[in-house]
Design a protein around this motif. Structure first.
Motif, PDB file in Angstrom:
ATOM      1  N   GLU A 240       6.728  -7.706  -6.203  1.00  0.00           N
ATOM      2  CA  GLU A 240       6.697  -6.256  -6.427  1.00  0.00           C
ATOM      3  C   GLU A 240       7.118  -5.549  -5.150  1.00  0.00           C
ATOM      4  N   ARG A 241       7.755  -4.398  -5.320  1.00  0.00           N
ATOM      5  CA  ARG A 241       8.121  -3.550  -4.186  1.00  0.00           C
ATOM      6  C   ARG A 241       7.168  -2.356  -4.208  1.00  0.00           C
ATOM      7  N   VAL A 242       6.257  -2.322  -3.231  1.00  0.00           N
ATOM      8  CA  VAL A 242       5.220  -1.294  -3.160  1.00  0.00           C
ATOM      9  C   VAL A 242       5.606  -0.302  -2.067  1.00  0.00           C
ATOM     10  N   TYR A 243       5.843   0.931  -2.484  1.00  0.00           N
ATOM     11  CA  TYR A 243       6.230   1.994  -1.568  1.00  0.00           C
ATOM     12  C   TYR A 243       4.994   2.829  -1.249  1.00  0.00           C
ATOM     13  N   VAL A 244       4.752   3.052   0.047  1.00  0.00           N
ATOM     14  CA  VAL A 244       3.590   3.817   0.503  1.00  0.00           C
ATOM     15  C   VAL A 244       4.076   4.992   1.345  1.00  0.00           C
ATOM     16  N   THR A 245       3.608   6.179   0.992  1.00  0.00           N
ATOM     17  CA  THR A 245       3.887   7.396   1.754  1.00  0.00           C
ATOM     18  C   THR A 245       2.712   8.343   1.534  1.00  0.00           C
TER      19      THR A 245
END
Length: 166
Positions: A71-76
């Motif tokens: 999975e590609r987990v984007y955090v911002t």
């Protein structure tokens, strides 16, 4: 594979340490910004962390992309994408990055939504929640067929759960 996700702790190092202790089995721990602690603070160690609008340490990044079990987990944090007004700027950014999961904060409002095949998660706030009384954080369990999102209060009491088929 379990992720522990929190946000908007606003200087409360004790709550961060306590929440981390509840789920030591988490594969990754994520803080979505506004910790108001130095990047190198002991409470922030062993966490993926990003810069919120109340974080001033220049070592924080505005965003991180984590690879977890395919999975590609984007955090911002969300403030750079006007998440209090609309999710669309964040949706477009997630698509640019090919993210499957997006973790963000800023609004202090616990919520989750599946948009265009991307799972958006806001764990709420552990300091000043909005729209609910519970100070909240979440865990996300990733399985081959679905996501399970568990919502907890600051005393680790489960108060909501969501299943999303993939």
């Amino acid at each position: 594979m379990k992720l522990l996700i929190m946000s908007d702790t606003h200087g409360d190092e004790e709550i961060i340490e306590r929440i981390k202790s509840y789920h030591p089995d988490a594969y990754k721990m994520i803080h979505c910004g506004d910790s108001e602690l130095p990047y190198s603070h002991s409470a922030m160690q062993d966490m993926e962390r990003v810069k919120g609008n109340c974080d001033y340490d220049q070592n924080y990044l505005d965003e991180v992309l984590i690879h977890v079990n395919g999975e590609r987990v984007y955090v911002t944090h969300g403030h750079l994408y006007d998440v209090k007004s609309s999710p669309m700027k964040l949706v477009y950014r997630a698509k640019e990055l090919g993210a499957n999961i997006v973790c963000f904060g800023h609004s202090h409002i616990l919520g989750a939504e599946y948009i265009d095949g991307i799972f958006f998660i806001n764990p709420g706030s552990l300091k000043k929640p909005r729209q609910i009384k519970e100070k909240s954080f979440v865990t996300l369990t990733i399985s081959p067929t679905h996501y399970t999102l568990d919502c907890y209060d600051d005393r680790n009491n489960l108060f909501d759960q969501m299943f999303i088929e993939r």
